[in-house]
Design a protein around this motif. Structure first.
Motif, PDB file in Angstrom:
ATOM      1  N   LYS A   1       0.802  -1.143  -0.134  1.00  0.00           N
ATOM      2  CA  LYS A   1       0.097   0.008   0.024  1.00  0.00           C
ATOM      3  C   LYS A   1       0.814   1.280  -0.149  1.00  0.00           C
ATOM      4  CE  LYS A   1      -3.873   0.672   2.495  1.00  0.00           C
ATOM      5  NZ  LYS A   1      -4.959   0.536   3.521  1.00  0.00           N
ATOM      6  N   ARG A   2       2.281   1.160   0.507  1.00  0.00           N
ATOM      7  CA  ARG A   2       3.094   2.235   0.542  1.00  0.00           C
ATOM      8  C   ARG A   2       4.290   1.832  -0.011  1.00  0.00           C
ATOM      9  NH1 ARG A   2      -0.671   5.779   1.888  1.00  0.00           N
ATOM     10  NH2 ARG A   2      -2.066   4.779   3.201  1.00  0.00           N
ATOM     11  N   LYS A   3       4.826   2.743  -0.830  1.00  0.00           N
ATOM     12  CA  LYS A   3       6.099   2.490  -1.772  1.00  0.00           C
ATOM     13  C   LYS A   3       7.218   2.062  -0.917  1.00  0.00           C
ATOM     14  CE  LYS A   3       7.921   5.555  -4.805  1.00  0.00           C
ATOM     15  NZ  LYS A   3       9.411   5.156  -4.624  1.00  0.00           N
ATOM     16  N   GLU A   4       7.316   3.034   0.368  1.00  0.00           N
ATOM     17  CA  GLU A   4       8.727   2.619   0.944  1.00  0.00           C
ATOM     18  C   GLU A   4       8.446   3.391   2.329  1.00  0.00           C
ATOM     19  OE1 GLU A   4      11.727   5.647  -0.771  1.00  0.00           O
ATOM     20  OE2 GLU A   4      12.604   3.956  -0.480  1.00  0.00           O
ATOM     21  N   LEU A   5       9.061   3.103   3.317  1.00  0.00           N
ATOM     22  CA  LEU A   5       9.027   3.688   4.820  1.00  0.00           C
ATOM     23  C   LEU A   5      10.252   4.944   4.897  1.00  0.00           C
ATOM     24  CD1 LEU A   5       8.224   3.154   7.845  1.00  0.00           C
ATOM     25  CD2 LEU A   5      10.221   2.069   8.125  1.00  0.00           C
ATOM     26  N   LYS A   6       9.707   5.831   5.282  1.00  0.00           N
ATOM     27  CA  LYS A   6      10.656   6.829   5.633  1.00  0.00           C
ATOM     28  C   LYS A   6      11.231   6.533   7.102  1.00  0.00           C
ATOM     29  CE  LYS A   6       7.666  10.377   4.884  1.00  0.00           C
ATOM     30  NZ  LYS A   6       6.648   9.603   3.768  1.00  0.00           N
ATOM     31  N   VAL A   7      12.606   6.605   7.505  1.00  0.00           N
ATOM     32  CA  VAL A   7      12.926   6.471   8.827  1.00  0.00           C
ATOM     33  C   VAL A   7      13.443   8.003   9.045  1.00  0.00           C
ATOM     34  CG1 VAL A   7      14.947   5.691  10.360  1.00  0.00           C
ATOM     35  CG2 VAL A   7      13.719   4.262   8.361  1.00  0.00           C
ATOM     36  N   PHE A   8      12.654   8.486  10.079  1.00  0.00           N
ATOM     37  CA  PHE A   8      12.855   9.910  10.431  1.00  0.00           C
ATOM     38  C   PHE A   8      13.990  10.024  11.255  1.00  0.00           C
ATOM     39  CE2 PHE A   8       9.066  10.838   8.525  1.00  0.00           C
ATOM     40  CZ  PHE A   8       7.852  10.396   8.837  1.00  0.00           C
ATOM     41  N   GLY A   9      15.252  10.067  10.561  1.00  0.00           N
ATOM     42  CA  GLY A   9      16.443  10.363  11.311  1.00  0.00           C
ATOM     43  C   GLY A   9      17.120   9.224  11.563  1.00  0.00           C
ATOM     44  N   THR A  10      18.484   9.340  11.827  1.00  0.00           N
ATOM     45  CA  THR A  10      19.274   8.237  11.813  1.00  0.00           C
ATOM     46  C   THR A  10      20.549   8.851  12.692  1.00  0.00           C
ATOM     47  OG1 THR A  10      20.473   8.051   9.808  1.00  0.00           O
ATOM     48  CG2 THR A  10      18.671   6.274  10.227  1.00  0.00           C
ATOM     49  N   ASP A  11      20.261  10.060  13.227  1.00  0.00           N
ATOM     50  CA  ASP A  11      21.589  10.790  13.618  1.00  0.00           C
ATOM     51  C   ASP A  11      21.303  11.104  15.158  1.00  0.00           C
ATOM     52  OD1 ASP A  11      20.629  14.081  12.363  1.00  0.00           O
ATOM     53  OD2 ASP A  11      19.485  12.450  13.241  1.00  0.00           O
TER      54      ASP A  11
ATOM     55  N   ARG B   1      11.841  13.962  12.720  1.00  0.00           N
ATOM     56  CA  ARG B   1      10.266  14.486  12.874  1.00  0.00           C
ATOM     57  C   ARG B   1      10.352  15.124  14.113  1.00  0.00           C
ATOM     58  NH1 ARG B   1       5.618   9.901  13.760  1.00  0.00           N
ATOM     59  NH2 ARG B   1       6.713   9.595  15.701  1.00  0.00           N
ATOM     60  N   ALA B   2       9.440  16.331  13.769  1.00  0.00           N
ATOM     61  CA  ALA B   2       9.471  17.107  15.019  1.00  0.00           C
ATOM     62  C   ALA B   2       8.845  16.659  16.139  1.00  0.00           C
ATOM     63  CB  ALA B   2       8.586  18.314  14.713  1.00  0.00           C
ATOM     64  N   GLY B   3       9.375  16.853  17.611  1.00  0.00           N
ATOM     65  CA  GLY B   3       8.629  16.302  18.654  1.00  0.00           C
ATOM     66  C   GLY B   3       9.136  14.686  18.811  1.00  0.00           C
ATOM     67  N   ASP B   4       9.673  14.169  18.214  1.00  0.00           N
ATOM     68  CA  ASP B   4      10.261  12.809  18.394  1.00  0.00           C
ATOM     69  C   ASP B   4      11.392  12.816  19.659  1.00  0.00           C
ATOM     70  OD1 ASP B   4       8.834  11.168  16.987  1.00  0.00           O
ATOM     71  OD2 ASP B   4      10.284  11.371  15.005  1.00  0.00           O
ATOM     72  N   VAL B   5      10.938  11.971  20.413  1.00  0.00           N
ATOM     73  CA  VAL B   5      12.207  11.951  21.653  1.00  0.00           C
ATOM     74  C   VAL B   5      12.956  10.912  21.197  1.00  0.00           C
ATOM     75  CG1 VAL B   5      12.314  10.765  23.939  1.00  0.00           C
ATOM     76  CG2 VAL B   5      10.239  12.542  23.362  1.00  0.00           C
TER      77      VAL B   5
END
Ligand code: WQD
Length: 340
Positions: A212-222, A295-299
């Protein structure tokens, strides 16, 4: 049978808790305003438990509507309060919608329960109240921090309202701080229904896996974690549901009134990349992804110390990460086949 009011009982955690309440011999009185969940979930619950459930469509921002239910069912021994809007990013763009709904519904419920002499309340809270903790392995003594979003603030303020109201001596309440509930009922008949593009990681993974979705976005690896991606504590929704049964029992059995908070998590942390790989191992399906901005607000990292849940409730999570991901995947496939 002991009757328990379940607000938001057609929602994700609510519906799984309704099933476990019935399995444990309780009679749930389910109310929901159907703003987030379709009435179809009622039939799905009934399919699992093999009998009708008591349901009333109730807008909790209208106290009279709550009063009517508590008058109709005078034997209600306690409430489990799930009903709330819960999308972090929506709460940022529509804060008043969140403060109005989440706080007014809670205050209406408390006032109506007091007027009807119902003292026991289990409140649905969230690890979001810990904000970005000093030590990622949090127990309930970790400081509550400024919320990262209006949604998180409504959870924090909800706890404060409960604590202050309980201090007047009329209530016996437990605030359950969920970490990251995932998975679905093993029957695949109920699970985490999505309305549009998923916000949460695991539904996004399963929708990517099913195409249903082309690919996953990983919100940051830093981030400052073992592999740079955010660390969370994922817990099976069935284990969360069972903790609510133990919480209701704990409150109904206890004589004195009071307020307490309890973490509900697996006690283990998993990073986003580890979740992707765990899903691939569990299903033999590879998940295409690319690294996107944070992503804003991510802990960065938070996971639960669950010693208190074990001590106070006698609760220990039973499901493994593989169980969680397998059940989530089976639910996604059932949705596609429309078999669920
Ligand atoms: C988990 C991690 C994302 C999606 C929220 C609420 C919390 C509770 C549980 C109600 C994060 C990353 C996600 C994606 C990604 N809700 N992610 N790509 O934000 O930890 O918690 O749900 O009680 O209150 O805040 O859950 O699943 O959204 O994110 O990389 O497409 O996965 O950045 O690090 P979250 P989540």
């Amino acid at each position: 049978m002991t009757q328990i009011l379940v607000t938001g009982g057609l929602g994700y955690i609510g519906s799984h808790t309704v099933v476990e309440l019935i399995n444990a011999g309780y009679e749930p009185i389910v109310i929901d305003n159907l703003s987030e969940s379709p009435i179809e979930v009622k039939a799905r619950i009934e399919k699992i438990v093999g009998r009708e459930i008591i349901f009333r469509q109730v807008e909790m921002c209208d106290k009279a509507a709550i009063d009517a239910v508590l008058t109709e069912f005078p034997k209600i021994a306690g409430s489990i309060h799930f009903a709330a809007f819960l999308l972090v990013n929506e709460s940022v763009t529509a804060p008043l919608k969140y403060y109005y709904n989440n706080l007014l519904s809670t205050m209406n419920l408390l006032r109506s329960m007091e007027e009807h002499g119902i003292r026991n309340l289990v409140y649905s809270s969230s690890c979001t109240v810990y904000g970005t903790p000093e030590n990622p392995h949090v127990d309930e003594s970790a400081p509550v921090q400024p919320a990262e979003s209006p949604y998180g603030n409504t959870k924090k303020m909800g706890e404060e309202i409960l604590r202050d109201f309980t201090a007047t001596g009329v209530m016996n309440t437990l605030s359950l701080r969920y970490f990251n509930p995932i998975g679905a009922h093993p029957s695949s008949i109920i699970g985490e229904f999505q309305d549009g593009e998923p916000h949460h990681l695991v539904p996004y993974i399963t929708e990517t896996a099913i195409g249903k979705r082309k690919e996953l976005k990983v919100f940051g690896t830093d981030y400052n974690t073992r592999d740079g991606s955010c660390l969370r504590d994922y817990i099976h929704v069935i284990d969360i549901a069972k903790a609510h049964i133990l919480s209701v029992q704990h409150l109904v059995d206890s004589e004195e009134n009071g307020y307490d908070v309890i973490n509900l998590g697996s006690g283990n942390g998993s990073t986003v990349l580890e979740m992707i790989h765990a899903f691939e191992r569990a299903t033999n399906i590879s998940i295409p992804y690319h690294v996107a901005p944070r992503r804003a607000g991510d802990v960065p990292a938070v996971y639960a110390n669950i010693g208190k849940a074990q001590r106070v409730l006698g609760w220990t999570p039973e499901k493994t990460l593989e169980d969680m991901l397998r059940d989530a995947w089976n639910f996604e496939q059932a949705l596609l086949k429309n078999l669920s």
